[in-house]
Scaffold this active site. Structure first.
Site: not given
Ligand code: 5GP
Length: 345
Positions: A183, A185
């Site tokens: 992400c 953001t």
């Molecule tokens: P991780 O477990 O990889 O740290 O986080 C997974 C979460 O990241 C997902 O469930 C979703 O909420 C968030 N996420 C997935 N793709 C994106 C993206 O392209 N942008 C953003 N802002 N959040 C994402």
């Protein structure tokens, strides 16, 4: 004048769990199963409350099959067709109780949701996803049409937004803005909230109303999963930790004799090109694309995560996952790992 909140907000990396006296002799005595009854749907759930994220390469049918053997849950990504769903549910009816269908909040999304739920009537969970959780109206519409389905909705990071979504009809609120491994953001917008504090505050708000929360994003290792449960999460959602496995979508790529798999954010250029014909002009992509070292079958990783969480429970004297947050005291730290030999293991 802009206001500044001076309370310190913390991430998983900023704390460790304080060990407590324990009479448990072995990790094998720890019970990770949880049972919940949901506030609005009145549906009931039983399982180990770890959830694969509804991302293209994580929330696949293959992942759901592998995880359901451990009673783990999968939020299926939204790019399977109605026929794919029908075929999978016919062949694997035992897996369906551990799955959610995902939907965006566009008009076409509501129709597609209708077709899938009609084709797979056993499906009990609907996951409504928008980046900043302003999905109240959509959640109200979904609740009206689906009075007994359990609705997951998000993402939000503040207690008041959790309450609004629960009162709009959601059962389980997804918590997390910006912590995800792919992400961007926080970089693109400057918006976010440290995940551990978000979970503590949102769990408190949700539990006060009889709702539940999912800690979504930011877990990098089994210890982070335990910290999320310790902070009060009812479920923990994983993306990056489940990427790069045989059950993850996409092809294995070989480079210099090493194997990798592509993993990308759901609002990355890669995802938008794949599904929406490119990045719309008015928005920036808020996700990145990475190559993750190929890790083989996911059950090895799952055993590692479950073993870690069980061990946490023995360190703090929790015989059941249910007791973990009651037995949790976080201590603030300036360093949690000794990285003299690198960061990998
Ligand atoms: P991780 O477990 O990889 O740290 O986080 C997974 C979460 O990241 C997902 O469930 C979703 O909420 C968030 N996420 C997935 N793709 C994106 C993206 O392209 N942008 C953003 N802002 N959040 C994402």
């Amino acid at each position: 004048m802009p206001r500044i909140e001076n309370d310190i907000k913390l991430d998983f990396k900023d704390v460790l769990l304080r060990p407590k006296q324990s009479t448990l002799k072995s990790r094998s005595e720890v019970d990770l199963m949880r049972s919940y009854t949901f506030r609005n749907s009145k549906g009931s759930y039983r399982g180990i409350p770890i959830v694969a994220a509804n991302m293209d390469t994580v929330g696949t049918f293959e992942m759901a099959l592998a995880l359901s053997k451990f009673t783990l849950f999968t939020a299926i990504h939204k790019h399977y067709s109605v026929d794919d769903w029908k075929e999978f549910a016919t062949k694997n009816p035992e897996c369906v109780p551990c799955m959610a269908v995902s939907t965006g909040t566009g008009e076409g999304d509501f129709d597609r949701l209708g077709e899938i739920t009609a084709a797979v009537p056993q499906l009990q969970y609907i996951c409504v996803d928008v980046a900043n959780g302003y999905s109240e109206h959509f959640v109200k519409d979904v609740r009206l049409k689906y009075p007994t389905h359990t609705i997951m909705a998000g993402n939000v990071v503040t207690g008041e937004m959790v309450e609004e979504l629960i009162l709009a009809g959601a059962d389980i609120i997804k918590v997390g803005i910006g912590p995800g491994s792919v992400c961007t953001t926080r970089k693109k917008t400057g918006v976010g909230y440290p995940q551990l504090s978000a979970v503590i505050e949102c769990a408190d708000a949700a539990h006060g109303l009889g709702g539940h929360i999912i800690s979504d994003g930011g877990c990098t290792c089994p210890g982070d999963v335990s910290k999320a449960f310790g902070a009060g999460a009812d479920f923990v959602m994983l993306g990056g930790m489940l990427a790069g496995h045989s059950e993850s979508g996409g092809e294995v790529i070989e480079k210099n004799g090493k194997k990798y798999k592509l993993f990308y954010g759901m609002s990355s250029d890669t995802a938008m090109k794949r599904h929406a014909g490119g990045v719309a002009e008015y928005r920036a992509s808020e996700g990145k694309t990475v190559e993750v070292v190929y890790k083989g079958p996911v059950d090895v990783t799952i055993r590692d995560v479950l073993g870690g969480v069980r061990s946490t429970c023995t360190y703090v004297g929790a015989g059941k996952l249910k007791e973990l947050s009651r037995r949790t005291t976080f201590i603030r730290v300036t360093q949690q790992l000794n990285t003299v030999f690198g960061n990998d293991n």
